[in-house]
Design a protein around this motif. Structure first.
Motif, mmCIF file in Angstrom:
data_model
loop_
_atom_site.group_PDB
_atom_site.id
_atom_site.type_symbol
_atom_site.label_atom_id
_atom_site.label_comp_id
_atom_site.label_asym_id
_atom_site.label_seq_id
_atom_site.Cartn_x
_atom_site.Cartn_y
_atom_site.Cartn_z
ATOM 1 N N VAL A 169 13.475 -11.609 3.786
ATOM 2 C CA VAL A 169 12.762 -10.448 3.186
ATOM 3 C C VAL A 169 11.591 -10.617 2.267
ATOM 4 C CG1 VAL A 169 13.100 -8.486 1.586
ATOM 5 C CG2 VAL A 169 14.981 -9.154 3.319
ATOM 6 N N GLY A 170 10.510 -9.923 2.740
ATOM 7 C CA GLY A 170 9.253 -10.083 1.625
ATOM 8 C C GLY A 170 7.918 -10.640 2.326
ATOM 9 N N ILE A 171 6.991 -11.169 1.671
ATOM 10 C CA ILE A 171 5.588 -11.566 2.315
ATOM 11 C C ILE A 171 5.896 -13.218 2.296
ATOM 12 C CG2 ILE A 171 3.373 -12.006 1.933
ATOM 13 C CD1 ILE A 171 3.640 -9.614 -0.114
ATOM 14 N N ARG A 172 6.319 -13.680 3.593
ATOM 15 C CA ARG A 172 6.657 -15.039 3.840
ATOM 16 C C ARG A 172 5.434 -15.762 4.621
ATOM 17 N NH1 ARG A 172 11.141 -13.145 7.456
ATOM 18 N NH2 ARG A 172 9.759 -11.355 7.287
ATOM 19 N N TRP A 227 4.683 -17.362 -4.695
ATOM 20 C CA TRP A 227 5.644 -16.052 -4.160
ATOM 21 C C TRP A 227 5.540 -14.948 -5.235
ATOM 22 C CZ3 TRP A 227 9.169 -15.273 -0.023
ATOM 23 C CH2 TRP A 227 9.914 -14.318 -0.217
ATOM 24 N N ARG A 228 5.856 -15.304 -6.539
ATOM 25 C CA ARG A 228 5.776 -14.320 -7.409
ATOM 26 C C ARG A 228 4.463 -13.435 -7.651
ATOM 27 N NH1 ARG A 228 9.029 -17.955 -10.334
ATOM 28 N NH2 ARG A 228 7.237 -18.900 -11.066
ATOM 29 N N ALA A 229 3.535 -14.248 -7.452
ATOM 30 C CA ALA A 229 1.937 -13.775 -7.712
ATOM 31 C C ALA A 229 1.821 -12.784 -6.539
ATOM 32 C CB ALA A 229 1.011 -14.676 -7.941
ATOM 33 N N THR A 230 1.975 -13.175 -5.372
ATOM 34 C CA THR A 230 1.934 -12.588 -4.125
ATOM 35 C C THR A 230 2.553 -11.070 -4.259
ATOM 36 O OG1 THR A 230 1.276 -14.483 -3.075
ATOM 37 C CG2 THR A 230 1.512 -12.577 -1.589
ATOM 38 N N HIS A 231 3.805 -11.289 -4.389
ATOM 39 C CA HIS A 231 4.777 -10.222 -4.673
ATOM 40 C C HIS A 231 4.301 -9.154 -5.578
ATOM 41 C CE1 HIS A 231 6.687 -12.599 -1.414
ATOM 42 N NE2 HIS A 231 7.492 -11.489 -1.186
ATOM 43 N N ARG A 232 4.017 -9.712 -6.660
ATOM 44 C CA ARG A 232 3.505 -8.719 -7.880
ATOM 45 C C ARG A 232 2.376 -7.739 -7.403
ATOM 46 N NH1 ARG A 232 4.545 -12.723 -11.425
ATOM 47 N NH2 ARG A 232 2.610 -13.374 -11.499
ATOM 48 N N LEU A 233 1.350 -8.472 -6.807
ATOM 49 C CA LEU A 233 0.040 -7.630 -6.291
ATOM 50 C C LEU A 233 0.315 -6.767 -4.994
ATOM 51 C CD1 LEU A 233 -2.843 -6.713 -6.940
ATOM 52 C CD2 LEU A 233 -3.484 -8.892 -6.092
ATOM 53 N N ALA A 260 7.886 9.005 7.544
ATOM 54 C CA ALA A 260 9.260 7.991 7.224
ATOM 55 C C ALA A 260 8.773 6.512 7.054
ATOM 56 C CB ALA A 260 10.377 8.108 8.517
ATOM 57 N N CYS A 261 7.868 6.024 7.815
ATOM 58 C CA CYS A 261 7.438 4.451 7.613
ATOM 59 C C CYS A 261 6.645 4.440 6.193
ATOM 60 C CB CYS A 261 6.390 4.332 8.773
ATOM 61 S SG CYS A 261 7.174 4.126 10.465
ATOM 62 N N LEU A 262 5.925 5.611 6.000
ATOM 63 C CA LEU A 262 5.063 5.417 4.811
ATOM 64 C C LEU A 262 5.867 5.355 3.399
ATOM 65 C CD1 LEU A 262 1.893 7.418 5.560
ATOM 66 C CD2 LEU A 262 1.930 4.807 5.268
ATOM 67 N N LEU A 263 6.916 6.271 3.564
ATOM 68 C CA LEU A 263 7.826 6.301 2.594
ATOM 69 C C LEU A 263 8.775 5.061 2.587
ATOM 70 C CD1 LEU A 263 9.181 10.041 2.811
ATOM 71 C CD2 LEU A 263 7.602 9.024 1.030
ATOM 72 N N LEU A 264 9.124 4.431 3.446
ATOM 73 C CA LEU A 264 9.927 3.104 3.488
ATOM 74 C C LEU A 264 9.217 2.155 2.962
ATOM 75 C CD1 LEU A 264 12.342 1.592 4.575
ATOM 76 C CD2 LEU A 264 11.564 1.346 6.672
ATOM 77 N N PHE A 265 7.573 2.142 3.371
ATOM 78 C CA PHE A 265 6.824 0.992 2.882
ATOM 79 C C PHE A 265 6.676 1.328 1.252
ATOM 80 C CE2 PHE A 265 4.559 0.623 7.110
ATOM 81 C CZ PHE A 265 5.518 -0.224 7.450
ATOM 82 N N ALA A 266 6.579 2.594 0.924
ATOM 83 C CA ALA A 266 6.425 2.753 -0.722
ATOM 84 C C ALA A 266 7.572 2.206 -1.531
ATOM 85 C CB ALA A 266 6.186 4.166 -0.891
ATOM 86 N N ILE A 267 8.682 2.457 -0.993
ATOM 87 C CA ILE A 267 10.045 1.900 -1.533
ATOM 88 C C ILE A 267 10.028 0.406 -1.584
ATOM 89 C CG2 ILE A 267 12.642 1.894 -1.413
ATOM 90 C CD1 ILE A 267 12.287 4.806 -0.232
ATOM 91 N N LEU A 268 9.691 -0.052 -0.286
ATOM 92 C CA LEU A 268 9.557 -1.529 -0.447
ATOM 93 C C LEU A 268 8.630 -2.167 -1.472
ATOM 94 C CD1 LEU A 268 10.326 -4.448 0.754
ATOM 95 C CD2 LEU A 268 8.911 -3.921 2.682
ATOM 96 N N GLY A 269 7.442 -1.400 -1.526
ATOM 97 C CA GLY A 269 6.239 -1.983 -2.248
ATOM 98 C C GLY A 269 6.977 -1.692 -3.727
ATOM 99 N N ASN A 270 7.536 -0.808 -4.059
ATOM 100 C CA ASN A 270 7.992 -0.636 -5.615
ATOM 101 C C ASN A 270 8.990 -1.624 -5.981
ATOM 102 O OD1 ASN A 270 8.135 1.346 -7.934
ATOM 103 N ND2 ASN A 270 10.158 1.675 -6.991
#
Length: 222
Positions: A146-149, A160-166, A125-135
């Motif tokens: 929310v996000g990589i802060r 922010w945009r570059a870090t979140h894309r990769l 369940a954790c991995l599926l949640l991470f996959a959805i968040l990553g998508n």
């Protein structure tokens, strides 16, 4: 689409309370709330604390995700911009509500005396949640909740945009890979890889955002 997600979110939050209302008299006064790595019960609580707190926590968390975007100054500054972020946030709320529902289901099954592979289900369940968040991570606009802060993503929209894309790609494909590896590795080896991956992602987020911020500001200065 948004209204359907809201209905799904509401259903996922309401179902645990409905299940408790129907099964409350059949539940024992003491219920399991924690399992070790071998799926052996090693923690107990009263049924009120053990089974009511998780759906209440889910309700509070989702409610907070509804309120925080209205309080976040970064989002208020861009309120008039066209963005996928509100739709993405609705999807993430549903995913989080589904995660909490899975955790509650495990607790309820354990309380009713069923043997369940808690560790495997929770990790999946954790991995599926991470996959959805990553998508959807690349569509998350700069904000404080929310996000990589990191100090550098919050300081620079470009960083922010570059870090979140990769970062979104790493999180999505890494979660899928770990999902497969859990069926191929032993428990000890898998959990070593799992926690190392989490720590590695956190370390990468700080290093990459700092490096990108430094490089972009050096380019602008020259």
């Amino acid at each position: 689409m948004k209204s359907k997600l809201l209905w799904l979110e509401a259903a996922l939050l309401a179902l645990p309370f409905l299940a408790l209302a129907l099964l409350w008299r059949d539940l024992p006064d003491r219920v399991p709330v924690h399992w070790n790595l071998h799926d052996e019960i090693d923690g107990w609580a009263s049924k009120g604390a053990g089974l009511l707190l998780p759906p209440l926590l889910a309700l509070g968390t989702i409610a907070l995700l509804h309120v925080l975007p209205r309080l976040d100054p970064k989002l208020r500054q861009r309120a008039r911009e066209q963005s996928r972020f509100p739709a993405v946030l609705a999807i993430l709320r549903v995913a989080l509500a589904a995660f909490f529902a899975v955790i509650f289901s495990l607790l309820l099954l354990g309380a009713l005396g069923h043997a369940v592979p808690v560790g495997r289900v929770v990790v999946s369940a954790c991995l599926l949640l991470f996959a959805i968040l990553g998508n959807y991570l690349a569509a998350v606009r700069p904000n404080y909740f929310v996000g990589i802060r990191t100090p550098w993503t919050l300081e620079s929209p470009e960083t922010w945009r570059a870090t979140h894309r990769l970062g979104g790609k790493l999180m999505f494909f890494g979660s899928i890979l770990l999902f497969v590896l859990q069926f191929l590795l032993g428990e000890t080896a898998f959990f070593a890889v799992f926690f190392s991956s989490l720590l590695g992602l956190v370390a990468w987020s700080f290093w990459y955002s700092w490096r990108y911020f430094k490089a972009s500001h050096s380019a602008h200065a020259s």
